[in-house]
Design a protein around this motif. Structure first.
Motif, PDB file in Angstrom:
ATOM      1  N   LEU A 168       0.869  -1.171   0.000  1.00  0.00           N
ATOM      2  CA  LEU A 168       0.000   0.000   0.000  1.00  0.00           C
ATOM      3  C   LEU A 168       0.907   1.224   0.000  1.00  0.00           C
ATOM      4  N   ASP A 169       0.798   2.069  -1.026  1.00  0.00           N
ATOM      5  CA  ASP A 169       1.718   3.184  -1.255  1.00  0.00           C
ATOM      6  C   ASP A 169       1.029   4.495  -0.898  1.00  0.00           C
ATOM      7  N   LEU A 170       1.540   5.165   0.136  1.00  0.00           N
ATOM      8  CA  LEU A 170       0.902   6.372   0.670  1.00  0.00           C
ATOM      9  C   LEU A 170       1.850   7.554   0.604  1.00  0.00           C
ATOM     10  N   TRP A 171       1.440   8.594  -0.133  1.00  0.00           N
ATOM     11  CA  TRP A 171       2.224   9.829  -0.182  1.00  0.00           C
ATOM     12  C   TRP A 171       1.797  10.759   0.939  1.00  0.00           C
ATOM     13  N   GLY A 172       2.252  12.003   0.906  1.00  0.00           N
ATOM     14  CA  GLY A 172       2.085  12.912   2.027  1.00  0.00           C
ATOM     15  C   GLY A 172       0.909  13.865   1.920  1.00  0.00           C
ATOM     16  N   GLY A 173       1.022  14.969   2.646  1.00  0.00           N
ATOM     17  CA  GLY A 173      -0.086  15.882   2.825  1.00  0.00           C
ATOM     18  C   GLY A 173      -0.422  16.752   1.639  1.00  0.00           C
ATOM     19  N   GLY A 174       0.343  16.661   0.554  1.00  0.00           N
ATOM     20  CA  GLY A 174       0.024  17.437  -0.636  1.00  0.00           C
ATOM     21  C   GLY A 174      -1.198  16.920  -1.363  1.00  0.00           C
ATOM     22  N   GLY A 175      -1.558  15.672  -1.086  1.00  0.00           N
ATOM     23  CA  GLY A 175      -2.758  15.100  -1.686  1.00  0.00           C
ATOM     24  C   GLY A 175      -2.549  14.693  -3.126  1.00  0.00           C
ATOM     25  N   GLY A 176      -3.623  14.202  -3.738  1.00  0.00           N
ATOM     26  CA  GLY A 176      -3.571  13.755  -5.110  1.00  0.00           C
ATOM     27  C   GLY A 176      -3.208  12.288  -5.222  1.00  0.00           C
ATOM     28  N   LEU A 177      -3.333  11.770  -6.433  1.00  0.00           N
ATOM     29  CA  LEU A 177      -3.016  10.378  -6.705  1.00  0.00           C
ATOM     30  C   LEU A 177      -1.689  10.326  -7.448  1.00  0.00           C
ATOM     31  N   ASN A 178      -0.648   9.900  -6.759  1.00  0.00           N
ATOM     32  CA  ASN A 178       0.692   9.822  -7.326  1.00  0.00           C
ATOM     33  C   ASN A 178       1.050   8.358  -7.538  1.00  0.00           C
ATOM     34  N   GLU A 179       1.263   7.966  -8.792  1.00  0.00           N
ATOM     35  CA  GLU A 179       1.425   6.558  -9.142  1.00  0.00           C
ATOM     36  C   GLU A 179       2.865   6.153  -9.402  1.00  0.00           C
ATOM     37  N   TYR A 180       3.784   7.107  -9.536  1.00  0.00           N
ATOM     38  CA  TYR A 180       5.085   6.753 -10.108  1.00  0.00           C
ATOM     39  C   TYR A 180       5.918   5.856  -9.204  1.00  0.00           C
ATOM     40  N   ARG A 181       5.876   6.025  -7.894  1.00  0.00           N
ATOM     41  CA  ARG A 181       6.633   5.118  -7.024  1.00  0.00           C
ATOM     42  C   ARG A 181       6.023   3.722  -7.048  1.00  0.00           C
ATOM     43  N   ALA A 182       4.692   3.652  -7.055  1.00  0.00           N
ATOM     44  CA  ALA A 182       4.013   2.355  -7.121  1.00  0.00           C
ATOM     45  C   ALA A 182       4.337   1.641  -8.425  1.00  0.00           C
ATOM     46  N   ALA A 183       4.409   2.385  -9.524  1.00  0.00           N
ATOM     47  CA  ALA A 183       4.747   1.788 -10.810  1.00  0.00           C
ATOM     48  C   ALA A 183       6.160   1.222 -10.790  1.00  0.00           C
ATOM     49  N   LEU A 184       7.080   1.940 -10.169  1.00  0.00           N
ATOM     50  CA  LEU A 184       8.459   1.471 -10.097  1.00  0.00           C
ATOM     51  C   LEU A 184       8.567   0.252  -9.183  1.00  0.00           C
ATOM     52  N   LEU A 185       7.827   0.251  -8.091  1.00  0.00           N
ATOM     53  CA  LEU A 185       7.809  -0.909  -7.212  1.00  0.00           C
ATOM     54  C   LEU A 185       7.226  -2.130  -7.921  1.00  0.00           C
ATOM     55  N   ALA A 186       6.176  -1.912  -8.717  1.00  0.00           N
ATOM     56  CA  ALA A 186       5.602  -3.017  -9.492  1.00  0.00           C
ATOM     57  C   ALA A 186       6.618  -3.543 -10.500  1.00  0.00           C
ATOM     58  N   SER A 187       7.435  -2.651 -11.032  1.00  0.00           N
ATOM     59  CA  SER A 187       8.470  -3.065 -11.979  1.00  0.00           C
ATOM     60  C   SER A 187       9.526  -3.943 -11.316  1.00  0.00           C
ATOM     61  N   HIS A 188       9.570  -3.905  -9.979  1.00  0.00           N
ATOM     62  CA  HIS A 188      10.515  -4.730  -9.227  1.00  0.00           C
ATOM     63  C   HIS A 188       9.831  -5.911  -8.535  1.00  0.00           C
ATOM     64  N   GLY A 189       8.570  -6.182  -8.899  1.00  0.00           N
ATOM     65  CA  GLY A 189       7.950  -7.406  -8.418  1.00  0.00           C
ATOM     66  C   GLY A 189       6.984  -7.253  -7.262  1.00  0.00           C
ATOM     67  N   TYR A 190       6.470  -6.034  -7.011  1.00  0.00           N
ATOM     68  CA  TYR A 190       5.544  -5.816  -5.894  1.00  0.00           C
ATOM     69  C   TYR A 190       4.244  -5.208  -6.415  1.00  0.00           C
ATOM     70  N   ALA A 191       3.139  -5.893  -6.178  1.00  0.00           N
ATOM     71  CA  ALA A 191       1.840  -5.344  -6.530  1.00  0.00           C
ATOM     72  C   ALA A 191       1.580  -4.140  -5.611  1.00  0.00           C
ATOM     73  N   SER A 192       1.437  -2.977  -6.199  1.00  0.00           N
ATOM     74  CA  SER A 192       1.428  -1.746  -5.400  1.00  0.00           C
ATOM     75  C   SER A 192       0.164  -0.939  -5.666  1.00  0.00           C
ATOM     76  N   LEU A 193      -0.490  -0.567  -4.593  1.00  0.00           N
ATOM     77  CA  LEU A 193      -1.723   0.220  -4.683  1.00  0.00           C
ATOM     78  C   LEU A 193      -1.453   1.637  -4.191  1.00  0.00           C
ATOM     79  N   ALA A 194      -1.425   2.588  -5.128  1.00  0.00           N
ATOM     80  CA  ALA A 194      -1.297   3.998  -4.777  1.00  0.00           C
ATOM     81  C   ALA A 194      -2.688   4.545  -4.497  1.00  0.00           C
ATOM     82  N   VAL A 195      -2.840   5.234  -3.362  1.00  0.00           N
ATOM     83  CA  VAL A 195      -4.162   5.656  -2.913  1.00  0.00           C
ATOM     84  C   VAL A 195      -4.221   7.179  -2.786  1.00  0.00           C
ATOM     85  N   ASP A 196      -5.316   7.734  -3.287  1.00  0.00           N
ATOM     86  CA  ASP A 196      -5.621   9.149  -3.066  1.00  0.00           C
ATOM     87  C   ASP A 196      -6.502   9.221  -1.823  1.00  0.00           C
ATOM     88  N   TYR A 197      -6.005   9.838  -0.782  1.00  0.00           N
ATOM     89  CA  TYR A 197      -6.809   9.873   0.437  1.00  0.00           C
ATOM     90  C   TYR A 197      -7.108  11.274   0.934  1.00  0.00           C
TER      91      TYR A 197
END
Length: 428
Positions: A168-197
């Motif tokens: 579960l990929d959680l960014w900070g207080g700036g908000g929004g849905l940021n996918e790029y770290r999750a995409a890179l983690l998936a490229s290394h073998g981890y199913a990654s869910l980036a969440v806009d909260y």
């Protein structure tokens, strides 16, 4: 510059993931010729970013960015990846910019060019240029938009049919849905869910509950391509507070491990269930500005650490954790928070679960490797419409080294705890 044979510019590989290194070589130059090697990228919001180094060709008429010294520019010395990590907005750009990839299905395009001389190179045409593709998403990675049970996010699944550990990929207080770290983690073998909260319609900041993240965690856990018993959490800043709170307090989920980047330890009543921002009533009084009118918030975090009731009870955590922090973080007291987390875990007899790394000269925004360093950028605090320039801290070279090293440690930590069957002791 004249001659029968034009210069040859080689970049290898010219297509790669953003965390992979490349080599840049210029050949067929006159010996001892000063040249400038420059990278140029136009962001998705149409701003231009550049980096450049000044070189002198050797007696073979060759310049190797990986082997030769840059005599000046946006970086100095032997820096194989300086053309990426030292990128900054071109002169005359808007203030407070931050470079972040929005569309992870398309590459980050970087034009590498070679110019004659070291002065006024922007005013002359390049001798030779080539285009480089830098990807966050490897071939075969699947991108799935999630909009269910009140959760808005993006799930990135590694290529292939197998079941994978989840993050579960959680960014900070700036908000929004940021996918790029999750995409890179998936490229290394981890199913990654980036969440806009922060901006999720059903869960405004003041009402945010642990339940929201438990639902998101379970969406990831229940996916047929995810190992249900190997789901962890990675969080930056506010995301780290959520990771700590879930690991400490949730009775509905059990993270396999957590990674906290630039940790936040304090919130209202020490628990996330009271809302995120209510634990910082003195924000306006504790915030200060520097000579450039950049806002510094770290004193708020320092003050809150003196309030025991506002600390997450991390001694209740029973999973391995990795803490990564910059010693020049000017946005939050993340270094002090990391030390307090370790102290509290030691008091609970659980220090063996903690791996902690402090990075001298690094700031708050520790991103994937070779990302540009953002010392101060635009920021709109939640609940306001006022745009500020926030000081994140860090010195470019030290911060960039921290980003490269921390990513290696993240991947090593995940390999140890998500794919292997190690002892509970973290070895970083």
């Amino acid at each position: 510059m004249s001659g029968a044979t034009p210069p040859i510019l080689s970049v290898h590989p010219c297509q790669a993931l953003v965390d992979e290194t490349f080599s840049v070589v210029v050949e067929n130059l006159p010996p001892g010729r000063p040249v400038t090697v420059r990278s140029l990228h136009q962001s998705e919001d149409k701003d231009f970013w550049e980096a450049y180094g000044h070189y002198v060709s050797d007696h073979h008429g060759t310049v190797s960015v990986s082997e030769d010294l840059s005599l000046g520019g946006t970086y100095r010395g032997k820096e194989p990846m300086g053309l990426l990590w030292s990128m900054r907005p071109v002169p005359g750009s808007r203030t407070g910019l931050r470079l972040r990839k929005v569309n992870v299905c398309a590459p980050l395009l970087v034009n590498i060019s070679v110019y004659s001389g070291h002065e006024n190179f922007r005013d002359i045409p390049p001798l030779v240029s080539t285009l480089v593709e830098r990807w966050y998403m490897a071939p075969g990675v699947k991108r799935i938009e999630i909009n269910e049970k009140g959760i808005r996010g993006t799930l990135l699944i590694p290529a292939g049919p197998g079941r994978y550990p989840g993050l579960l990929d959680l960014w900070g207080g700036g908000g929004g849905l940021n996918e790029y770290r999750a995409a890179l983690l998936a490229s290394h073998g981890y199913a990654s869910l980036a969440v806009d909260y922060i901006k999720a319609a059903e869960y405004k900041t003041k009402d945010l509950q642990l339940k929201y993240f438990e639902i998101a965690f379970n969406i990831l856990k229940e996916h047929p391509q995810v190992m249900s018993d190997r789901v962890g959490i990675i969080g930056l800043c506010l995301g780290s507070l959520i990771a700590l709170s879930l690991a400490a307090y949730s009775t509905n989920i059990k993270p396999h491990c957590i990674i906290c980047i630039s940790s936040v330890l304090t919130t209202s009543s020490g628990k996330l269930i009271g809302g995120i921002s209510e634990g910082i009533p003195e924000r306006a009084q504790k915030t200060r500005v520097d000579e450039n009118n950049h806002h510094i918030w770290r004193d708020v975090g320092v003050a809150l650490l003196d309030e025991p009731s506002m600390k997450v009870e991390v001694g209740k955590i029973n999973c391995p954790m990795l803490l990564l922090h910059g010693c020049d973080d000017q946005n939050w007291a993340s270094l002090e928070s990391a030390h307090e987390i370790y102290k509290m875990m030691r008091a609970a007899g659980k220090e063996h679960l903690v791996a902690k790394v402090d990075y001298p000269g690094a700031g708050h925004l520790i991103e994937p490797p070779f990302s540009p360093h953002f010392r101060a950028t635009n920021f709109i605090p939640q609940g306001t419409k006022e745009k500020l320039i926030v000081l994140w801290g860090g010195e470019t070279k030290a911060h960039s080294d921290a980003q490269e090293d921390s990513w290696k440690k993240i991947l090593s930590f995940l390999q140890q705890h998500m794919y292997s069957n190690p002892s509970t002791k973290s070895k970083i």
